[in-house]
Design a protein around this motif. Structure first.
Motif, short mmCIF file in Angstrom:
data_model
loop_
_atom_site.label_atom_id
_atom_site.label_comp_id
_atom_site.label_asym_id
_atom_site.label_seq_id
_atom_site.Cartn_x
_atom_site.Cartn_y
_atom_site.Cartn_z
N PRO A 75 0.79 -1.24 0.00
CA PRO A 75 0.00 0.00 0.00
C PRO A 75 0.82 1.28 0.00
O PRO A 75 0.28 2.35 -0.30
CB PRO A 75 -0.84 -0.13 1.28
CG PRO A 75 -0.05 -1.05 2.16
CD PRO A 75 0.60 -2.02 1.24
N THR A 76 2.10 1.22 0.35
CA THR A 76 2.92 2.44 0.36
C THR A 76 3.55 2.75 -0.99
O THR A 76 4.18 3.79 -1.14
CB THR A 76 4.04 2.32 1.42
OG1 THR A 76 4.94 1.27 1.05
CG2 THR A 76 3.45 2.03 2.79
N LEU A 77 3.40 1.84 -1.94
CA LEU A 77 4.05 2.03 -3.24
C LEU A 77 3.10 2.64 -4.25
O LEU A 77 1.90 2.38 -4.25
CB LEU A 77 4.56 0.69 -3.78
CG LEU A 77 5.63 -0.04 -2.98
CD1 LEU A 77 6.03 -1.33 -3.71
CD2 LEU A 77 6.85 0.85 -2.76
N HIS A 78 3.66 3.43 -5.14
CA HIS A 78 2.94 3.85 -6.34
C HIS A 78 2.95 2.66 -7.29
O HIS A 78 4.00 2.11 -7.61
CB HIS A 78 3.64 5.05 -6.97
CG HIS A 78 2.96 5.58 -8.19
ND1 HIS A 78 2.18 6.71 -8.18
CD2 HIS A 78 2.93 5.12 -9.46
CE1 HIS A 78 1.70 6.93 -9.38
NE2 HIS A 78 2.15 5.99 -10.18
N THR A 79 1.77 2.24 -7.75
CA THR A 79 1.68 1.13 -8.69
C THR A 79 0.99 1.59 -9.97
O THR A 79 0.13 2.46 -9.95
CB THR A 79 0.89 -0.06 -8.09
OG1 THR A 79 -0.42 0.38 -7.74
CG2 THR A 79 1.59 -0.62 -6.87
N ALA A 80 1.40 0.99 -11.08
CA ALA A 80 0.81 1.31 -12.38
C ALA A 80 0.78 0.05 -13.22
O ALA A 80 1.60 -0.85 -13.05
CB ALA A 80 1.61 2.41 -13.07
N LEU A 81 -0.16 0.02 -14.15
CA LEU A 81 -0.33 -1.14 -15.03
C LEU A 81 -0.34 -0.67 -16.48
O LEU A 81 -1.06 0.25 -16.84
CB LEU A 81 -1.64 -1.86 -14.71
CG LEU A 81 -2.06 -3.02 -15.61
CD1 LEU A 81 -1.02 -4.14 -15.59
CD2 LEU A 81 -3.43 -3.56 -15.20
N GLY A 82 0.49 -1.33 -17.31
CA GLY A 82 0.52 -1.05 -18.74
C GLY A 82 0.64 -2.34 -19.52
O GLY A 82 0.63 -3.44 -18.94
N TYR A 83 0.81 -2.20 -20.84
CA TYR A 83 0.74 -3.37 -21.72
C TYR A 83 1.75 -3.25 -22.86
O TYR A 83 2.11 -2.15 -23.28
CB TYR A 83 -0.67 -3.50 -22.30
CG TYR A 83 -1.74 -3.45 -21.24
CD1 TYR A 83 -2.15 -4.60 -20.58
CD2 TYR A 83 -2.32 -2.24 -20.87
CE1 TYR A 83 -3.11 -4.55 -19.58
CE2 TYR A 83 -3.28 -2.18 -19.87
CZ TYR A 83 -3.67 -3.33 -19.23
OH TYR A 83 -4.61 -3.27 -18.23
N VAL A 84 2.15 -4.41 -23.38
CA VAL A 84 3.05 -4.42 -24.53
C VAL A 84 2.31 -4.61 -25.84
O VAL A 84 2.88 -4.41 -26.92
CB VAL A 84 4.15 -5.51 -24.40
CG1 VAL A 84 5.11 -5.19 -23.28
CG2 VAL A 84 3.54 -6.89 -24.21
N ASP A 85 1.05 -5.02 -25.78
CA ASP A 85 0.30 -5.28 -27.01
C ASP A 85 -1.20 -5.16 -26.71
O ASP A 85 -1.62 -5.30 -25.56
CB ASP A 85 0.63 -6.67 -27.54
CG ASP A 85 0.36 -6.83 -29.03
OD1 ASP A 85 -0.20 -5.90 -29.63
OD2 ASP A 85 0.70 -7.89 -29.59
N VAL A 86 -1.98 -4.88 -27.72
CA VAL A 86 -3.44 -4.92 -27.72
C VAL A 86 -4.08 -3.79 -26.91
O VAL A 86 -4.93 -3.05 -27.41
CB VAL A 86 -4.00 -6.27 -27.23
CG1 VAL A 86 -5.52 -6.32 -27.36
CG2 VAL A 86 -3.36 -7.43 -27.98
N GLN A 87 -3.74 -3.65 -25.65
CA GLN A 87 -4.37 -2.67 -24.76
C GLN A 87 -3.50 -1.42 -24.59
O GLN A 87 -2.31 -1.41 -24.89
CB GLN A 87 -4.63 -3.29 -23.39
CG GLN A 87 -5.72 -4.34 -23.36
CD GLN A 87 -5.89 -4.89 -21.95
OE1 GLN A 87 -5.55 -6.03 -21.67
NE2 GLN A 87 -6.46 -4.09 -21.05
N GLN A 88 -4.15 -0.39 -24.08
CA GLN A 88 -3.48 0.85 -23.70
C GLN A 88 -3.70 1.09 -22.21
O GLN A 88 -4.68 0.62 -21.65
CB GLN A 88 -4.03 2.02 -24.52
CG GLN A 88 -3.71 1.97 -26.00
CD GLN A 88 -2.23 2.10 -26.27
OE1 GLN A 88 -1.52 2.86 -25.58
NE2 GLN A 88 -1.74 1.36 -27.27
N PRO A 89 -2.77 1.79 -21.55
CA PRO A 89 -1.59 2.44 -22.10
C PRO A 89 -0.47 1.45 -22.39
O PRO A 89 -0.35 0.43 -21.70
CB PRO A 89 -1.19 3.42 -20.99
CG PRO A 89 -1.63 2.74 -19.73
CD PRO A 89 -2.92 2.04 -20.09
#
Length: 281
Positions: A75-89
């Motif tokens: 919970p103390t970390l900044h988390t982000a989700l991305g993709y290498v194909d098909v979806q954005q970002p």
């Protein structure tokens, strides 16, 4: 500016994934977004999970659920989700959207260190490091890992696997020889864990193809049920291929949108992140 890329150099550290986009399968359960979580005063590196991407609503929800579980575990970390194909970002956009000056650790949410890791993500990490003052590190892919073998065993228990069944491990496949070798390592580890022979079948790029592996098992062990263990992260196009390969029973992928992400898989992701923060000789 700092750039560190840690990707597996030994075959036993790799596993294989293909590049084929996924199609919709099943119903999805929504999960809370994991982008733009707060940054602590210590400015710990952001944990950036980069998945393959899929057009499957079920697959999208399952992977989002994994990152939501990671965010809850850290919970103390900044988390982000991305993709290498098909979806954005995509990966470059995901990295560029992080708060200025916050370092990043990219964790490939992939079961392999094939093309997407060695080329796509390596280029994205290098590009972000060159374009900003951000320190960017990339970890190994998720597999092979003994916790993933344990997850495969749990899925087999759901079938369930009988004593006289033939067992085939289904993997996405890769044109990268290191990835193919790593798939064989996963099959060997599953064989030890299951206490039986495990054949290997690829869905793309390498041989034997899964349908052929299933047929061979029927010829060599007539009268036995053939069970396929799916070494795929989430529902999608490849899981559909697994289910059409002619086996008597097929396990679910490691993630499903209808159930929480396994703590074992969450631990693999967070351990990759923490190991990247530990200097190595």
């Amino acid at each position: 500016m700092a750039l560190t890329v840690r990707i597996p150099s030994r075959p036993e550290q790799d596993s294989a994934r293909g590049r084929t986009p996924s199609d919709p399968i099943g119903q999805a359960r929504t999960h809370p977004p994991v982008q733009n979580r707060g940054v602590t005063a210590s400015t710990s590196p952001a944990l950036v999970g980069i998945a393959h991407g899929t057009s499957s609503a079920a697959g999208q929800a399952a992977v989002a659920g994994l990152m939501a579980a990671v965010a809850l575990a850290e919970p103390t970390l900044h988390t982000a989700l991305g993709y290498v194909d098909v979806q954005q970002p995509d990966a470059p956009s995901t990295l560029a959207a992080l708060p200025a000056g916050v370092p990043a650790v990219v964790v490939p949410l992939l079961l392999s260190a094939g093309y997407h890791v060695y080329v796509d993500l390596t280029d994205a990490v290098a590009g972000e490091a060159a374009a900003s003052a951000r320190s960017v590190t990339m970890t190994e892919a998720l597999g092979p890992d003994d916790r993933l073998i344990e997850l495969l065993r749990e899925r087999l228990d759901e079938v369930p696997l009988n004593a006289d069944d033939s067992l085939v491990l289904a993997v996405a496949g890769s044109s990268d020889a290191r990835a193919v070798a790593a798939c064989r390592v996963v099959a060997e580890r599953l064989s030890l864990a299951a206490g039986r022979d495990v054949a290997l079948g690829f869905l793309s790029a390498a041989r034997p193809r899964l349908a052929c592996a299933v047929t061979i098992e029927r010829i060599q062990r007539p009268g036995r049920r053939v069970v396929v263990s799916s070494y795929l992260l989430a529902p999608g196009f490849f899981q559909g291929l697994v289910e059409k390969a002619g086996a008597d029973a097929v396990t679910a992928p490691l993630l499903l949108p209808t159930e929480p992400a396994s703590p074992l898989l969450v631990a693999v992701v967070t351990d990759r992140y923490r190991n990247a923060l530990t200097p190595t000789d």
